[in-house]
Every structure is written in structure tokens, then in C-alpha cells.
Design a protein around this motif. Structure first.
Motif, PDB file in Angstrom:
ATOM      1  N   VAL A  38       0.834  -1.204   0.000  1.00  0.00           N
ATOM      2  CA  VAL A  38       0.000   0.000   0.000  1.00  0.00           C
ATOM      3  C   VAL A  38       0.867   1.251   0.000  1.00  0.00           C
ATOM      4  CG1 VAL A  38      -1.600   1.351   1.404  1.00  0.00           C
ATOM      5  CG2 VAL A  38      -2.012  -1.082   1.060  1.00  0.00           C
ATOM      6  N   ARG A  39       1.882   1.260   0.868  1.00  0.00           N
ATOM      7  CA  ARG A  39       2.743   2.449   0.978  1.00  0.00           C
ATOM      8  C   ARG A  39       3.571   2.687  -0.275  1.00  0.00           C
ATOM      9  NH1 ARG A  39       3.923   0.137   6.830  1.00  0.00           N
ATOM     10  NH2 ARG A  39       2.296   1.235   7.999  1.00  0.00           N
ATOM     11  N   SER A  40       3.773   1.621  -1.047  1.00  0.00           N
ATOM     12  CA  SER A  40       4.542   1.768  -2.288  1.00  0.00           C
ATOM     13  C   SER A  40       3.676   2.278  -3.438  1.00  0.00           C
ATOM     14  CB  SER A  40       5.167   0.424  -2.680  1.00  0.00           C
ATOM     15  OG  SER A  40       4.184  -0.484  -3.162  1.00  0.00           O
ATOM     16  N   GLY A  41       2.362   2.405  -3.194  1.00  0.00           N
ATOM     17  CA  GLY A  41       1.468   2.921  -4.229  1.00  0.00           C
ATOM     18  C   GLY A  41       0.819   1.861  -5.087  1.00  0.00           C
ATOM     19  N   ALA A  42       0.822   0.600  -4.629  1.00  0.00           N
ATOM     20  CA  ALA A  42       0.257  -0.491  -5.431  1.00  0.00           C
ATOM     21  C   ALA A  42      -1.269  -0.483  -5.447  1.00  0.00           C
ATOM     22  CB  ALA A  42       0.748  -1.840  -4.900  1.00  0.00           C
ATOM     23  N   VAL A  43      -1.881   0.301  -4.556  1.00  0.00           N
ATOM     24  CA  VAL A  43      -3.343   0.326  -4.422  1.00  0.00           C
ATOM     25  C   VAL A  43      -3.854   1.731  -4.719  1.00  0.00           C
ATOM     26  CG1 VAL A  43      -5.250   0.079  -2.795  1.00  0.00           C
ATOM     27  CG2 VAL A  43      -3.357  -1.552  -2.742  1.00  0.00           C
ATOM     28  N   SER A  44      -4.947   1.825  -5.482  1.00  0.00           N
ATOM     29  CA  SER A  44      -5.503   3.133  -5.825  1.00  0.00           C
ATOM     30  C   SER A  44      -7.021   3.123  -5.671  1.00  0.00           C
ATOM     31  CB  SER A  44      -5.143   3.501  -7.275  1.00  0.00           C
ATOM     32  OG  SER A  44      -5.642   2.515  -8.164  1.00  0.00           O
ATOM     33  N   PRO A  50      -5.379  -2.664  11.068  1.00  0.00           N
ATOM     34  CA  PRO A  50      -4.107  -2.115  10.579  1.00  0.00           C
ATOM     35  C   PRO A  50      -4.075  -1.932   9.060  1.00  0.00           C
ATOM     36  CG  PRO A  50      -3.694  -3.804  12.231  1.00  0.00           C
ATOM     37  CD  PRO A  50      -5.155  -3.845  11.925  1.00  0.00           C
ATOM     38  N   SER A  51      -4.681  -2.870   8.315  1.00  0.00           N
ATOM     39  CA  SER A  51      -4.723  -2.741   6.853  1.00  0.00           C
ATOM     40  C   SER A  51      -5.521  -1.520   6.437  1.00  0.00           C
ATOM     41  CB  SER A  51      -5.341  -4.002   6.226  1.00  0.00           C
ATOM     42  OG  SER A  51      -4.551  -5.130   6.465  1.00  0.00           O
ATOM     43  N   VAL A  52      -6.648  -1.292   7.101  1.00  0.00           N
ATOM     44  CA  VAL A  52      -7.479  -0.132   6.784  1.00  0.00           C
ATOM     45  C   VAL A  52      -6.739   1.160   7.109  1.00  0.00           C
ATOM     46  CG1 VAL A  52      -9.654   1.053   7.238  1.00  0.00           C
ATOM     47  CG2 VAL A  52      -9.589  -1.447   7.171  1.00  0.00           C
ATOM     48  N   SER A  53      -6.091   1.200   8.274  1.00  0.00           N
ATOM     49  CA  SER A  53      -5.354   2.404   8.682  1.00  0.00           C
ATOM     50  C   SER A  53      -4.244   2.740   7.697  1.00  0.00           C
ATOM     51  CB  SER A  53      -4.764   2.210  10.081  1.00  0.00           C
ATOM     52  OG  SER A  53      -5.793   2.075  11.043  1.00  0.00           O
ATOM     53  N   ALA A  54      -3.517   1.707   7.261  1.00  0.00           N
ATOM     54  CA  ALA A  54      -2.423   1.937   6.308  1.00  0.00           C
ATOM     55  C   ALA A  54      -2.957   2.461   4.983  1.00  0.00           C
ATOM     56  CB  ALA A  54      -1.639   0.652   6.090  1.00  0.00           C
ATOM     57  N   LEU A  55      -4.071   1.906   4.544  1.00  0.00           N
ATOM     58  CA  LEU A  55      -4.665   2.347   3.276  1.00  0.00           C
ATOM     59  C   LEU A  55      -5.102   3.807   3.380  1.00  0.00           C
ATOM     60  CD1 LEU A  55      -5.533   1.415   0.427  1.00  0.00           C
ATOM     61  CD2 LEU A  55      -7.775   0.897   1.400  1.00  0.00           C
ATOM     62  N   LEU A  56      -5.768   4.158   4.472  1.00  0.00           N
ATOM     63  CA  LEU A  56      -6.231   5.538   4.640  1.00  0.00           C
ATOM     64  C   LEU A  56      -5.058   6.500   4.759  1.00  0.00           C
ATOM     65  CD1 LEU A  56      -9.271   5.133   7.072  1.00  0.00           C
ATOM     66  CD2 LEU A  56      -9.282   5.342   4.577  1.00  0.00           C
ATOM     67  N   ASP A  57      -4.017   6.091   5.486  1.00  0.00           N
ATOM     68  CA  ASP A  57      -2.849   6.960   5.653  1.00  0.00           C
ATOM     69  C   ASP A  57      -2.160   7.235   4.320  1.00  0.00           C
ATOM     70  OD1 ASP A  57      -3.298   7.063   8.340  1.00  0.00           O
ATOM     71  OD2 ASP A  57      -1.756   5.595   8.866  1.00  0.00           O
ATOM     72  N   THR A  58      -2.184   6.229   3.423  1.00  0.00           N
ATOM     73  CA  THR A  58      -1.524   6.372   2.130  1.00  0.00           C
ATOM     74  C   THR A  58      -2.375   7.160   1.131  1.00  0.00           C
ATOM     75  OG1 THR A  58      -0.365   4.278   2.459  1.00  0.00           O
ATOM     76  CG2 THR A  58      -0.473   5.117   0.207  1.00  0.00           C
ATOM     77  N   LEU A  59      -3.667   6.818   1.079  1.00  0.00           N
ATOM     78  CA  LEU A  59      -4.550   7.468   0.113  1.00  0.00           C
ATOM     79  C   LEU A  59      -4.969   8.873   0.550  1.00  0.00           C
ATOM     80  CD1 LEU A  59      -6.844   4.437  -0.827  1.00  0.00           C
ATOM     81  CD2 LEU A  59      -4.911   5.349  -2.121  1.00  0.00           C
ATOM     82  N   PHE A  60      -4.939   9.115   1.870  1.00  0.00           N
ATOM     83  CA  PHE A  60      -5.344  10.417   2.402  1.00  0.00           C
ATOM     84  C   PHE A  60      -4.258  10.901   3.372  1.00  0.00           C
ATOM     85  CE2 PHE A  60      -9.110   7.857   1.546  1.00  0.00           C
ATOM     86  CZ  PHE A  60      -9.834   8.691   0.711  1.00  0.00           C
ATOM     87  N   PRO A  61      -3.148  11.375   2.847  1.00  0.00           N
ATOM     88  CA  PRO A  61      -2.024  11.794   3.698  1.00  0.00           C
ATOM     89  C   PRO A  61      -2.443  12.840   4.727  1.00  0.00           C
ATOM     90  CG  PRO A  61      -1.378  11.762   1.383  1.00  0.00           C
ATOM     91  CD  PRO A  61      -2.858  11.584   1.419  1.00  0.00           C
ATOM     92  N   GLY A  62      -1.856  12.729   5.904  1.00  0.00           N
ATOM     93  CA  GLY A  62      -2.158  13.697   6.950  1.00  0.00           C
ATOM     94  C   GLY A  62      -3.496  13.485   7.619  1.00  0.00           C
ATOM     95  N   GLY A  63      -4.096  12.312   7.394  1.00  0.00           N
ATOM     96  CA  GLY A  63      -5.384  12.028   8.023  1.00  0.00           C
ATOM     97  C   GLY A  63      -6.538  12.777   7.411  1.00  0.00           C
ATOM     98  N   ASP A  64      -6.378  13.289   6.199  1.00  0.00           N
ATOM     99  CA  ASP A  64      -7.401  14.101   5.545  1.00  0.00           C
ATOM    100  C   ASP A  64      -8.411  13.217   4.810  1.00  0.00           C
ATOM    101  OD1 ASP A  64      -8.781  16.310   4.596  1.00  0.00           O
ATOM    102  OD2 ASP A  64      -7.502  16.503   2.819  1.00  0.00           O
ATOM    103  N   HIS A  65      -9.082  12.349   5.556  1.00  0.00           N
ATOM    104  CA  HIS A  65     -10.121  11.518   4.949  1.00  0.00           C
ATOM    105  C   HIS A  65     -11.477  11.878   5.559  1.00  0.00           C
ATOM    106  CE1 HIS A  65     -10.707   8.984   8.499  1.00  0.00           C
ATOM    107  NE2 HIS A  65      -9.396   8.873   8.606  1.00  0.00           N
ATOM    108  N   PRO A  66     -12.564  11.515   4.885  1.00  0.00           N
ATOM    109  CA  PRO A  66     -13.878  11.970   5.327  1.00  0.00           C
ATOM    110  C   PRO A  66     -14.618  11.006   6.250  1.00  0.00           C
ATOM    111  CG  PRO A  66     -14.084  10.973   3.174  1.00  0.00           C
ATOM    112  CD  PRO A  66     -12.623  10.869   3.566  1.00  0.00           C
ATOM    113  N   PHE A  67     -13.957   9.940   6.706  1.00  0.00           N
ATOM    114  CA  PHE A  67     -14.680   8.892   7.419  1.00  0.00           C
ATOM    115  C   PHE A  67     -14.821   9.191   8.908  1.00  0.00           C
ATOM    116  CE2 PHE A  67     -12.645   6.905   3.732  1.00  0.00           C
ATOM    117  CZ  PHE A  67     -13.796   6.523   3.053  1.00  0.00           C
TER     118      PHE A  67
END
Length: 254
Positions: free
Chosen positions: A92-98, A126-143
């Protein structure tokens, strides 16, 4: 006088709905964990496609071990789970997921219109947290919150994840909608009393038998460059799923 329901909360599944995670994220992570633990297992796309009918990675591994006639201890399965999660986080952190088409657009629209959004998934926390941290840097997600595999003892297709989400979000079923891609997710949402927008996973071999339980079936949420295609349900203006479209699904006659 009948009061029409108004959408208050949208529940998002993760794998295959929010993001494309399975073939390029989870599957390689499983294979790396197997190799790391000295197991002669390789899940090629065809094998993994069949296993995706089983919700949750731990149950998938246990089922596969039984199919192979191999006996692993609980400690071995626990170690595999930890190893797999580490490799998935690396992927996820390497950008394999979009994000899937139209997801970012709809997330922003719902956030701007003050619709609560929650994640309801069979993946681990942990998988969800990593995905959100990568896709929404800085915790800027709407959930507003997450219901993961760690929050319930029975996973999809049990209604427990969505019942827990309804409880924590303080939402009545007639004011919420689930976005799903799989048979277990659809059945979980419906059994919890929720209406569902379905974006069928290409890996789910059983889903065609249950698709009529969804209010609408589309290939994705649509973007300006890639309009969605509706297989069943109301037509979608300009090929874009919007808040107005989701609200329409909530008031369709049963």
C-alpha cells in the motif's frame, strides 16, 4: 402522511469498492507471507479468485490449508496473518493500491453535503489504517469511523458488521445506504436491513445469483473521463453517481 427517508449515512466497503486492493495488494502479500514462513503455497490469480468467495484473510488461509490437507497450528496462522499484514502495508505504501473511478469525487461531495461516511470491512484494522494513511495523507479523509474485522466476531455475510456500524453511527437503516462489491457484503448489508448500491467484483463467481437484491448495479461510480454503466436500477445522469442518485435509491419502492 408518509415521511420520505432522507440519507444520513453512507457505509463504504473497502476491498473492491473503495479501492482496487485484491490482485495487486492482498494476493502478493499472502504469497510473500507464505514464502517467509516456509510454506510451498502460491496463490495465482485463478486460485485467489476462487478464494475470494471466503470473507477475511484468516478464514481464507485456514480453508486453503484444509483443501491442501495441511495442518497448521493457531500460532502458525497468527504468524501468517502478521506477516501478510506487514507485506500488505508495504504494498500500500509503495502505491500499489488506488481508489476506484469516481470514489474521490463522491467522497468529497458527500463530505461537503454533511453526509456521514463510515467504512465497514472484513479487513483488519491495521490494513485499513495503512490504506487511509496512504490514500489520504495527513489524516485528511472523510470517514467518521471504521468497523473492521477486529470489531466483530462474525464477519460478512453475517449482518453483524453493518449492525455494529448502525449502532455506532446512531443511524436508522432507512437513513443509510451501503456500497458493496461482493456477495458476502451484499448479503451482510441486506440482512442488516440496508439498501445497497452494488459494483460487482469481477472475482465473485456467485454474485450474479444475488444481484437483484441491490437497488442498483453499476460497474463503478463514474468520473468525467469514465462515465459509469448501469446494469440495473435507475439511470444515472451523466454517468456519475451523486448524492441525489443515492437519495433516489433510498426511496425506491420495495
Amino acid at each position: 402522511m408518509t415521511v420520505m427517508p432522507v440519507l444520513k449515512t453512507v457505509f463504504w466497503d473497502v476491498d473492491g469498492t473503495l479501492a482496487d486492493t485484491e490482485m495487486d495488494g492482498h494476493r502478493p502479500a499472502f504469497n510473500r507471507a507464505f514464502a517467509e514462513q516456509g510454506l510451498d503455497w502460491t496463490w495465482d490469480p485463478e486460485t485467489y479468485r476462487a478464494l475470494l468467495s471466503i470473507p477475511g484473510g484468516s478464514l481464507r488461509m485456514k480453508t486453503y490449508a484444509q483443501q491442501q490437507g495441511e495442518v497448521l497450528t493457531d500460532a502458525q496462522f497468527a504468524q501468517l496473518r502478521v506477516s501478510k499484514q506487514r507485506h500488505y502495508l508495504d504494498a500500500v505504501r509503495s502505491g500499489a493500491v488506488s481508489l476506484r473511478p469516481g470514489v474521490a469525487r463522491l467522497l468529497r461531495e458527500l463530505q461537503a453535503r454533511a453526509i456521514d461516511q463510515w467504512i465497514v470491512t472484513s479487513s483488519g484494522g491495521p490494513s485499513v489504517s495503512a490504506l487511509l494513511d496512504t490514500l489520504f495523507p495527513g489524516g485528511d479523509h472523510p470517514f467518521a469511523g471504521v468497523i473492521s474485522a477486529d470489531d466483530v466476531s462474525r464477519h460478512k455475510p453475517s449482518p453483524d458488521p453493518y449492525l455494529k456500524a448502525l449502532e455506532r453511527s446512531k443511524t436508522e437503516p432507512n437513513a443509510a445506504l451501503a456500497l458493496e462489491d461482493s456477495t458476502p457484503g451484499l448479503l451482510s448489508a441486506r440482512t442488516a436491513g440496508l439498501r445497497c448500491l452494488l459494483m460487482p467484483s469481477p472475482w465473485d463467481q456467485e454474485l450474479h445469483r444475488y444481484q437483484d437484491q441491490a437497488e442498483a448495479v453499476l460497474d463503478h461510480l463514474g468520473s468525467a473521463q469514465c462515465p459509469c454503466t448501469v446494469s440495473s436500477g435507475p439511470p444515472c445522469v451523466d454517468g456519475l453517481v451523486t448524492l441525489e442518485y443515492l437519495q433516489m435509491l433510498l426511496v425506491l419502492p420495495d
